[in-house]
Design a protein around this motif. Sequence first.
Motif, PDB file in Angstrom:
ATOM      1  N   HIS A   9       0.796  -1.229   0.000  1.00  9.46           N
ATOM      2  CA  HIS A   9       0.000   0.000   0.000  1.00  9.46           C
ATOM      3  C   HIS A   9       0.830   1.281   0.000  1.00  9.46           C
ATOM      4  N   GLN A  10       2.137   1.180  -0.185  1.00  7.85           N
ATOM      5  CA  GLN A  10       2.963   2.381  -0.309  1.00  7.85           C
ATOM      6  C   GLN A  10       2.870   2.904  -1.737  1.00  7.85           C
ATOM      7  N   ILE A  11       2.852   4.221  -1.864  1.00  9.42           N
ATOM      8  CA  ILE A  11       2.779   4.843  -3.186  1.00  9.42           C
ATOM      9  C   ILE A  11       4.108   4.656  -3.910  1.00  9.42           C
ATOM     10  N   ILE A  12       4.022   4.133  -5.122  1.00  8.68           N
ATOM     11  CA  ILE A  12       5.193   3.951  -5.974  1.00  8.68           C
ATOM     12  C   ILE A  12       5.366   5.158  -6.883  1.00  8.68           C
ATOM     13  N   GLY A  13       4.248   5.670  -7.381  1.00  9.82           N
ATOM     14  CA  GLY A  13       4.300   6.795  -8.312  1.00  9.82           C
ATOM     15  C   GLY A  13       2.991   7.548  -8.338  1.00  9.82           C
ATOM     16  N   THR A  14       3.077   8.795  -8.804  1.00  5.00           N
ATOM     17  CA  THR A  14       1.928   9.681  -8.882  1.00  5.00           C
ATOM     18  C   THR A  14       1.839  10.246 -10.292  1.00  5.00           C
ATOM     19  N   SER A  15       0.628  10.407 -10.772  1.00  4.14           N
ATOM     20  CA  SER A  15       0.409  10.939 -12.117  1.00  4.14           C
ATOM     21  C   SER A  15       0.493  12.459 -12.120  1.00  4.14           C
ATOM     22  N   GLN A  16       0.391  13.003 -13.297  1.00  7.07           N
ATOM     23  CA  GLN A  16       0.210  14.438 -13.449  1.00  7.07           C
ATOM     24  C   GLN A  16      -1.228  14.783 -13.069  1.00  7.07           C
ATOM     25  N   MET A  17      -1.563  16.048 -13.078  1.00 14.80           N
ATOM     26  CA  MET A  17      -2.937  16.482 -12.824  1.00 14.80           C
ATOM     27  C   MET A  17      -3.686  16.541 -14.152  1.00 14.80           C
ATOM     28  N   TYR A  18      -4.907  16.043 -14.140  1.00 16.39           N
ATOM     29  CA  TYR A  18      -5.735  16.008 -15.337  1.00 16.39           C
ATOM     30  C   TYR A  18      -6.954  16.895 -15.156  1.00 16.39           C
ATOM     31  N   LYS A  19      -7.469  17.435 -16.268  1.00 14.07           N
ATOM     32  CA  LYS A  19      -8.646  18.302 -16.217  1.00 14.07           C
ATOM     33  C   LYS A  19      -9.945  17.520 -16.096  1.00 14.07           C
ATOM     34  N   THR A  20      -9.935  16.263 -16.564  1.00 14.83           N
ATOM     35  CA  THR A  20     -11.157  15.453 -16.530  1.00 14.83           C
ATOM     36  C   THR A  20     -10.866  14.059 -15.993  1.00 14.83           C
ATOM     37  N   ALA A  21     -11.909  13.435 -15.488  1.00 11.00           N
ATOM     38  CA  ALA A  21     -11.779  12.052 -15.027  1.00 11.00           C
ATOM     39  C   ALA A  21     -11.466  11.128 -16.192  1.00 11.00           C
ATOM     40  N   ALA A  22     -11.986  11.430 -17.374  1.00  9.34           N
ATOM     41  CA  ALA A  22     -11.711  10.607 -18.556  1.00  9.34           C
ATOM     42  C   ALA A  22     -10.219  10.669 -18.914  1.00  9.34           C
ATOM     43  N   ALA A  23      -9.621  11.844 -18.806  1.00  7.99           N
ATOM     44  CA  ALA A  23      -8.188  11.980 -19.086  1.00  7.99           C
ATOM     45  C   ALA A  23      -7.376  11.199 -18.052  1.00  7.99           C
ATOM     46  N   ARG A  24      -7.835  11.206 -16.794  1.00 12.42           N
ATOM     47  CA  ARG A  24      -7.160  10.417 -15.762  1.00 12.42           C
ATOM     48  C   ARG A  24      -7.215   8.934 -16.106  1.00 12.42           C
ATOM     49  N   ARG A  25      -8.361   8.455 -16.547  1.00 10.61           N
ATOM     50  CA  ARG A  25      -8.491   7.047 -16.943  1.00 10.61           C
ATOM     51  C   ARG A  25      -7.531   6.712 -18.088  1.00 10.61           C
ATOM     52  N   ALA A  26      -7.403   7.613 -19.038  1.00 14.17           N
ATOM     53  CA  ALA A  26      -6.472   7.398 -20.147  1.00 14.17           C
ATOM     54  C   ALA A  26      -5.030   7.350 -19.634  1.00 14.17           C
ATOM     55  N   GLY A  27      -4.698   8.187 -18.652  1.00 12.47           N
ATOM     56  CA  GLY A  27      -3.365   8.161 -18.050  1.00 12.47           C
ATOM     57  C   GLY A  27      -3.106   6.846 -17.343  1.00 12.47           C
ATOM     58  N   MET A  28      -4.095   6.349 -16.633  1.00 17.96           N
ATOM     59  CA  MET A  28      -3.957   5.060 -15.949  1.00 17.96           C
ATOM     60  C   MET A  28      -3.740   3.943 -16.967  1.00 17.96           C
ATOM     61  N   GLU A  29      -4.467   3.987 -18.065  1.00 18.06           N
ATOM     62  CA  GLU A  29      -4.313   2.968 -19.101  1.00 18.06           C
ATOM     63  C   GLU A  29      -2.907   3.033 -19.712  1.00 18.06           C
ATOM     64  N   SER A  30      -2.376   4.228 -19.850  1.00 13.70           N
ATOM     65  CA  SER A  30      -1.016   4.377 -20.373  1.00 13.70           C
ATOM     66  C   SER A  30       0.006   3.764 -19.418  1.00 13.70           C
ATOM     67  N   VAL A  31      -0.190   3.939 -18.124  1.00 12.96           N
ATOM     68  CA  VAL A  31       0.717   3.319 -17.154  1.00 12.96           C
ATOM     69  C   VAL A  31       0.575   1.801 -17.207  1.00 12.96           C
ATOM     70  N   ARG A  32      -0.651   1.289 -17.321  1.00 13.30           N
ATOM     71  CA  ARG A  32      -0.852  -0.160 -17.452  1.00 13.30           C
ATOM     72  C   ARG A  32      -0.117  -0.709 -18.676  1.00 13.30           C
ATOM     73  N   THR A  33      -0.174   0.041 -19.764  1.00 12.24           N
ATOM     74  CA  THR A  33       0.443  -0.398 -21.019  1.00 12.24           C
ATOM     75  C   THR A  33       1.963  -0.292 -20.976  1.00 12.24           C
ATOM     76  N   ASN A  34       2.471   0.843 -20.483  1.00 14.15           N
ATOM     77  CA  ASN A  34       3.908   1.129 -20.543  1.00 14.15           C
ATOM     78  C   ASN A  34       4.689   0.688 -19.308  1.00 14.15           C
ATOM     79  N   GLY A  35       4.018   0.498 -18.192  1.00 12.28           N
ATOM     80  CA  GLY A  35       4.690   0.156 -16.946  1.00 12.28           C
ATOM     81  C   GLY A  35       5.543  -1.098 -16.984  1.00 12.28           C
ATOM     82  N   PRO A  36       5.118  -2.162 -17.668  1.00 14.86           N
ATOM     83  CA  PRO A  36       5.927  -3.387 -17.672  1.00 14.86           C
ATOM     84  C   PRO A  36       7.237  -3.301 -18.475  1.00 14.86           C
TER      85      PRO A  36
END
Length: 110
Positions: free
Chosen positions: A75-102
């Motif tokens: 439960h320790q934070i590994i990383g933090t995203s940038q700030m997004y203007k919309t929840a949809a943009a945040r979801r896209a950022g999360m998907e990018s981390v899922r894709t690129n993280g490995p």
Amino acid sequence: MAGWYEMKKNDKGQYSFVLKAANGEVVLRSELYESRAAADNGIASVQKNSPVDSAYTHSDASDGRFYFNLKAANHQIIGTSQMYKTAAARRAGMESVRTNGPTTAVKNEA
């Protein structure tokens, strides 16, 4: 082209890394680490946890913007995203981390 990690060392000798998407955009920032080995462990944790849906926490900033944290199994934070203007943009950022993280690609500036 896949994403990559960039490792940096600041003037105090501390290390940090960012995860960049294939287009070069930063999608996740780490905390500061006292050693290169600890920062390398942080990258390994992102590689392991980024595909896990439950590792993400969604948050809203006091100014109405959106961001997320990626957490390790402890439960320790590994990383933090940038700030997004919309929840949809945040979801896209999360998907990018899922894709690129490995990715195993690391560019060292340290």
